[in-house]
Scaffold this active site. Structure first.
Site, mmCIF file in Angstrom:
data_model
loop_
_atom_site.group_PDB
_atom_site.id
_atom_site.type_symbol
_atom_site.label_atom_id
_atom_site.label_comp_id
_atom_site.label_asym_id
_atom_site.label_seq_id
_atom_site.Cartn_x
_atom_site.Cartn_y
_atom_site.Cartn_z
ATOM 1 N N CYS A 77 12.065 -51.222 -40.997
ATOM 2 C CA CYS A 77 12.960 -52.292 -40.557
ATOM 3 C C CYS A 77 12.786 -53.524 -41.462
ATOM 4 O O CYS A 77 13.174 -53.490 -42.614
ATOM 5 C CB CYS A 77 12.732 -52.592 -39.077
ATOM 6 N N HIS A 178 12.974 -47.347 -36.426
ATOM 7 C CA HIS A 178 11.543 -47.279 -36.123
ATOM 8 C C HIS A 178 11.140 -45.821 -35.896
ATOM 9 O O HIS A 178 11.333 -45.301 -34.791
ATOM 10 C CB HIS A 178 11.229 -48.115 -34.878
ATOM 11 N N GLU A 180 8.284 -44.544 -35.436
ATOM 12 C CA GLU A 180 7.223 -44.413 -34.436
ATOM 13 C C GLU A 180 7.768 -44.437 -33.017
ATOM 14 O O GLU A 180 7.049 -44.113 -32.065
ATOM 15 C CB GLU A 180 6.179 -45.520 -34.628
#
Length: 199
Positions: A77, A178, A180
């Protein structure tokens, strides 16, 4: 053993990223200065503002000497946006490892844009290896990259406009989303980055 340095800009929660890599067997050390470089890779997380992050790495030459031409760097990001020359979010010069700029999402969109969007894979490259087309990833952002060289773009996402979602150039890898927080497909991206760090 993959040892990752997670750069902390001092501007938000970075521990979901740390935990995601640690669950995969990596050792992750949170750092606030680029000194000890006995690591396999560097993580630039997706929290904070452009100028805050760039001011924390104000001497860009420090980053270049820290990672050299071989240490893999994953920008998520904001971390990805820092790879470019400039951003409309701030006045600081970006890292300029990729030619282009970062621009605001159009006024017609609610920002920050938050939610799940599918990827259109142009070229699997390193990060997307083993992922079938149109995986869903979790995005939270108000800006988007505009690379001068479109061959850097490995995947895009369609919001009514085409948003570069994955970029790669030499040892620099970036995702606008993202990974994760993106389930199984996001986990494959983290695994692929760890594999690159173990070479």
């Amino acid at each position: 053993m993959v040892r990752l340095a997670l750069y902390d800009y001092g501007a938000g929660n970075i521990f979901s990223l740390k935990n995601a890599f640690e669950r995969r067997g990596a050792t992750v050390q949170v750092i606030s200065e680029l000194s000890d470089n006995d690591y396999s890779g560097l993580l630039l997380p997706g929290v904070g503002s452009f100028d805050t992050a760039m001011n924390s790495i104000y001497n860009n030459n420090t980053l270049y000497s820290y990672v050299g031409e071989t240490m893999p760097v994953l920008g998520i990001c904001l971390g990805m946006e820092m790879f470019f020359e400039r951003s409309q979010e701030g006045s600081c010069r970006g890292l300029s490892v990729m030619d282009g700029e970062v621009v605001s999402l159009p006024d017609t969109m609610k920002v920050p844009h938050m939610g799940w969007n599918s990827l259109q894979i142009q070229d699997a490259g390193i990060l997307l290896d083993g992922i079938s087309n149109n995986p869903w990833m979790y995005f939270v952002h108000s800006y988007m990259a505009r690379p001068n060289n479109t061959s850097l773009i490995k995947a895009t996402s369609d919001y009514g406009i085409t948003v570069p979602a994955v970029v790669e150039h030499r040892n620099y890898f970036g995702t606008q989303f993202h990974p994760e927080k993106s389930g199984t497909s996001g986990g494959i991206i983290l695994d692929n980055f760890m594999r690159e760090c173990s070479h």
